[in-house]
Design a protein around this motif. Structure first.
Motif, PDB file in Angstrom:
ATOM      1  N   ARG A  72       0.838  -1.216   0.000  1.00 15.34           N
ATOM      2  CA  ARG A  72       0.000   0.000   0.000  1.00 15.34           C
ATOM      3  C   ARG A  72       0.867   1.258   0.000  1.00 15.34           C
ATOM      4  N   ALA A  73       2.026   1.160   0.673  1.00 12.14           N
ATOM      5  CA  ALA A  73       2.915   2.322   0.745  1.00 12.14           C
ATOM      6  C   ALA A  73       3.575   2.623  -0.597  1.00 12.14           C
ATOM      7  N   GLU A  74       3.701   1.598  -1.452  1.00 13.16           N
ATOM      8  CA  GLU A  74       4.343   1.799  -2.754  1.00 13.16           C
ATOM      9  C   GLU A  74       3.335   2.028  -3.869  1.00 13.16           C
ATOM     10  N   LEU A  95       7.223  10.583  -0.006  1.00 11.52           N
ATOM     11  CA  LEU A  95       6.424   9.966   1.059  1.00 11.52           C
ATOM     12  C   LEU A  95       6.949   8.565   1.374  1.00 11.52           C
ATOM     13  N   ALA A  96       7.041   8.243   2.661  1.00  8.03           N
ATOM     14  CA  ALA A  96       7.444   6.909   3.091  1.00  8.03           C
ATOM     15  C   ALA A  96       6.943   6.696   4.523  1.00  8.03           C
ATOM     16  N   ILE A  97       6.710   5.420   4.893  1.00 10.24           N
ATOM     17  CA  ILE A  97       6.247   5.092   6.242  1.00 10.24           C
ATOM     18  C   ILE A  97       7.446   4.881   7.156  1.00 10.24           C
ATOM     19  N   GLY A 123      -6.028  -3.215  26.624  1.00 11.42           N
ATOM     20  CA  GLY A 123      -6.252  -3.067  25.178  1.00 11.42           C
ATOM     21  C   GLY A 123      -5.757  -1.736  24.667  1.00 11.42           C
ATOM     22  N   GLY A 124      -5.155  -1.749  23.441  1.00 13.13           N
ATOM     23  CA  GLY A 124      -4.581  -0.539  22.847  1.00 13.13           C
ATOM     24  C   GLY A 124      -5.580   0.204  21.970  1.00 13.13           C
ATOM     25  N   ASP A 125      -5.061   1.229  21.232  1.00 12.03           N
ATOM     26  CA  ASP A 125      -5.898   2.071  20.371  1.00 12.03           C
ATOM     27  C   ASP A 125      -5.595   1.799  18.900  1.00 12.03           C
ATOM     28  N   ASP A 126      -6.339   2.520  18.055  1.00 15.33           N
ATOM     29  CA  ASP A 126      -6.084   2.498  16.610  1.00 15.33           C
ATOM     30  C   ASP A 126      -5.246   3.727  16.263  1.00 15.33           C
ATOM     31  N   PHE A 127      -4.153   3.502  15.547  1.00 12.93           N
ATOM     32  CA  PHE A 127      -3.242   4.601  15.196  1.00 12.93           C
ATOM     33  C   PHE A 127      -3.067   4.690  13.680  1.00 12.93           C
ATOM     34  N   ASP A 128      -2.769   5.900  13.215  1.00 13.99           N
ATOM     35  CA  ASP A 128      -2.330   6.083  11.834  1.00 13.99           C
ATOM     36  C   ASP A 128      -0.836   5.809  11.760  1.00 13.99           C
ATOM     37  N   ALA A 129      -0.393   5.392  10.579  1.00 13.44           N
ATOM     38  CA  ALA A 129       1.045   5.185  10.395  1.00 13.44           C
ATOM     39  C   ALA A 129       1.766   6.533  10.452  1.00 13.44           C
ATOM     40  N   VAL A 130       2.970   6.531  10.997  1.00 12.52           N
ATOM     41  CA  VAL A 130       3.797   7.746  11.007  1.00 12.52           C
ATOM     42  C   VAL A 130       4.441   7.877   9.618  1.00 12.52           C
ATOM     43  N   VAL A 131       4.213   8.993   8.969  1.00 12.38           N
ATOM     44  CA  VAL A 131       4.683   9.204   7.588  1.00 12.38           C
ATOM     45  C   VAL A 131       5.859  10.173   7.585  1.00 12.38           C
ATOM     46  N   LYS A 132       6.933   9.782   6.902  1.00 12.63           N
ATOM     47  CA  LYS A 132       8.064  10.677   6.671  1.00 12.63           C
ATOM     48  C   LYS A 132       7.799  11.442   5.380  1.00 12.63           C
ATOM     49  N   SER A 188      -3.870  11.062   3.102  1.00 14.34           N
ATOM     50  CA  SER A 188      -4.416   9.900   2.385  1.00 14.34           C
ATOM     51  C   SER A 188      -3.422   8.742   2.299  1.00 14.34           C
ATOM     52  N   TYR A 189      -2.221   8.966   2.775  1.00  8.51           N
ATOM     53  CA  TYR A 189      -1.146   7.987   2.615  1.00  8.51           C
ATOM     54  C   TYR A 189      -0.895   7.251   3.936  1.00  8.51           C
ATOM     55  N   PRO A 190      -0.751   5.915   3.922  1.00  7.78           N
ATOM     56  CA  PRO A 190      -0.922   5.054   2.755  1.00  7.78           C
ATOM     57  C   PRO A 190      -2.397   4.822   2.457  1.00  7.78           C
ATOM     58  N   ALA A 191      -2.690   4.348   1.272  1.00  9.48           N
ATOM     59  CA  ALA A 191      -4.079   4.121   0.888  1.00  9.48           C
ATOM     60  C   ALA A 191      -4.689   3.006   1.747  1.00  9.48           C
ATOM     61  N   PRO A 192      -5.985   3.087   1.984  1.00 12.83           N
ATOM     62  CA  PRO A 192      -6.653   2.012   2.743  1.00 12.83           C
ATOM     63  C   PRO A 192      -6.508   0.680   2.037  1.00 12.83           C
ATOM     64  N   ALA A 193      -6.667  -0.393   2.796  1.00 13.55           N
ATOM     65  CA  ALA A 193      -6.599  -1.730   2.212  1.00 13.55           C
ATOM     66  C   ALA A 193      -7.755  -1.907   1.242  1.00 13.55           C
TER      67      ALA A 193
END
Length: 581
Positions: A72-74, A95-97, A123-132, A188-193
């Motif tokens: 998805r990242a590529e 853009l990169a994760i 229980g943990g949370d839902d996080f977005d990926a950290v984007v460089k 919007s990055y990375p795109a949803p599955a």
């Protein structure tokens, strides 16, 4: 109050201490057990960009993220705006994760925080990926897409041509909000599955033009149409100079000023437009000159003309062109315009007598009669004031049918070919020798590439439009009048090219010539084509020509000039028939 014995009090205190220490000790044991159990692991139920990494060690969590998010990242990001679409590669857009930081923000890694240990079990949370983000690359990628989407607004304007006003009505432009667009791409990055990601819809703003439809229509009604409605009449010395809209239209324009169109006048273009109309009704100054009358130099007096203050016309013109038809007339004050070169100036030239003359001869050919006769006609009567330079190309102009020339043979690349103006080099040679013996300064001359025996050796010149010219300068204190004429050839007689220089004798010129040296042999060239001209060749050589200057009437040598010429061999040309022809 009952006062207990000392031993009883100490026993009670130990009992209380045991009651307090017991739970604390138990909590400590449980805390240490929880810390030992959780280790570096990510809290249960934690997701990053939809990927479950709960309960994993950080390294394992990073591996899981790379495995799931890598494709998805590529994947290309599809941008959409203003009806346009474009695909950009994440790496090209900078853009990169950052997988390590993504796991760290989700709680991966050892921590003594009780809350951290609690989160692991609770229980943990839902996080977005950290984007460089490489902002320079991202801005460049978004900017490239913006170039496809954006449209500059079309400003309303009015142009004037062919005697009419032509409106152009405005159009709204389109502009991408680059800062918001870059932020949307990152979000919007990375795109949803999924099999295909939705395009990133970017916001496009309307850009309003400065000049509206209303302003264009107002300018047409208030100025443009009235300006083109009728001629303007300038009255000079009682005579009407009529300047029509098609003449002055190029001098008019309308420029934007705070959202309105205001008239603008190009003063130079207006003067150029009105001068022909003025010249038709008022005389222009004519400079004095010297001409041959009955083969005698005669001063022709200059003539005064009439002129006017251009500033008066340009200052009032914009208000004049919007007047009704019967009020578009301007009385212009005139003044006498004296010529730049007066009769007295012409007399001071002291053009009185022949100071040199030269004649060359040519075989019968109608193109020579035509081309040399036309060139001589254009040169004849030229007056050079002291310090002025004569240019044959400037005087004669381009050799074309429209200029009175025909096709004839000339030398090009060492061989003869046919082109317009063939034979004009004989005029150049004759002029060169006339200037040579008049003592004028040689500024530019080019000998023929090979020697032509009807010309004086080392004292001849060729010309070609516009690169090869003949130029000489009048360095004497007197004026020089050039007389040139042709005696046409006939089937039984050679033609004659004549040049005579008139002035006051200043120099006595004699010439000398060296022997020929560095002799070279000709070659034979076999050529094909319709323009091939057969020719019997001869060898080349070097030669020096000397010019000796003495004041008129004196035997004392003032100076000596040397001119060196190298003549190439004139190759024999054999024309062969085209095998396919």
């Amino acid at each position: 109050m009952i006062d207990l014995p000392f031993k009883d009090k100490m026993a009670d205190r130990r009992a209380v201490s045991l009651l307090l220490v017991g739970p604390v000790a138990l909590f400590g044991v449980l805390y240490l057990a929880g810390f030992a159990l959780t280790g570096h692991k990510v809290p249960h139920g934690t997701t990053v960009a939809g990927v479950d990494i709960g309960g994993l060690e950080p390294a394992a969590a990073e591996t899981a993220l790379e495995r799931e998010l890598g494709p998805r990242a590529e994947a290309p990001i599809v941008l959409s705006a203003g009806g346009k679409r474009a695909r950009i590669r994440p790496d090209s857009a900078g853009l990169a994760i950052d997988y390590e930081e993504s796991v760290a923000q989700a709680g991966g890694g050892r921590s003594w925080s009780p809350a951290r240990i609690w989160d692991y079990f609770a229980g943990g949370d839902d996080f977005d990926a950290v984007v460089k983000v490489d902002e320079d690359k991202l801005d460049a990628a978004v900017g490239k897409f913006a170039d496809k989407v954006e449209k500059r607004p079309v400003e309303g304007r009015i142009t004037f041509r062919d005697g009419a006003a032509h409106p152009r009505f405005p159009k709204v432009g389109k502009q991408l909000d680059l800062e918001a667009a870059a932020s949307d791409v990152v979000d919007s990055y990375p795109a949803p599955a999924g099999d295909s990601a939705e395009p990133v819809s970017l916001e496009v703003d309307d850009v309003e033009p400065d000049v509206t439809d209303k302003e264009v229509r107002a300018a047409m009604e208030d100025f443009a149409n009235p300006a083109m409605s009728a001629p303007v009449v300038l009255v000079l010395d009682g005579k009407d100079a009529v300047v029509r809209p098609e003449a002055y239209a190029p001098a008019l324009s309308m420029r934007e000023n705070h959202g309105s169109l205001v008239p603008h006048l190009d003063k130079k273009k207006l003067v150029a437009a009105i001068d022909p109309a003025v010249d038709a009704v008022s005389p222009t100054p004519e400079p004095a000159t010297v001409r041959l009358v009955d083969n005698k130099p005669t001063v022709v007096p200059g003539k005064d003309g009439i002129t006017f203050d251009h500033k008066e016309v340009t200052r009032r013109f914009l208000s004049l062109v919007v007047q009704p038809d019967d009020k578009r007339t301007l009385d212009v004050k005139t003044v006498v315009d004296h010529p730049d070169f007066t009769t007295e100036d012409a007399r001071k030239l002291q053009i009185r007598e022949p100071v040199s003359s030269f004649t060359t001869y040519f075989p019968d050919a109608e193109y020579r009669n035509i081309n040399q006769g036309r060139a001589a006609e254009l040169v004849n009567g030229t007056v050079l004031r002291p310090g002025q330079t004569f240019s044959l190309n400037d005087t004669v102009g381009e050799r074309t049918a429209r200029n009175g020339f025909t096709k004839g043979f000339m030398i090009s690349d060492g061989v003869y070919k046919e082109d317009y103006g063939g034979g004009v080099s004989q005029v150049a040679t004759t002029l060169f020798n006339g200037a040579f013996f008049a003592g004028l300064q040689d500024v530019e001359h080019k000998p023929h590439s090979f020697y032509i025996d009807r010309y004086p050796v080392g004292r001849e010149a060729t010309v070609a439009w516009p690169t090869v010219d003949l130029k000489f300068k009048n360095t004497t204190p007197y004026g020089v009048l050039i007389q040139a004429w042709v005696v046409p050839s006939t089937s039984s007689s050679y033609g004659e090219m004549h040049v005579r220089m008139w002035s006051t004798k200043y120099w006595d010129i004699t010439a000398g010539v060296s022997r020929r040296y560095d002799i070279t042999k000709e070659k034979t060239r076999h050529l094909r084509g319709r323009d091939c001209v057969p020719h019997e060749g001869y060898g080349g050589f070097d030669i020096n020509v000397y010019r000796y200057f003495r004041r008129h009437g004196s035997s004392e040598l003032v100076r000596k000039e040397t001119m060196h010429t190298t003549y190439l061999p004139s190759d024999t040309v054999v024309c062969e028939n085209d095998r396919n022809g």
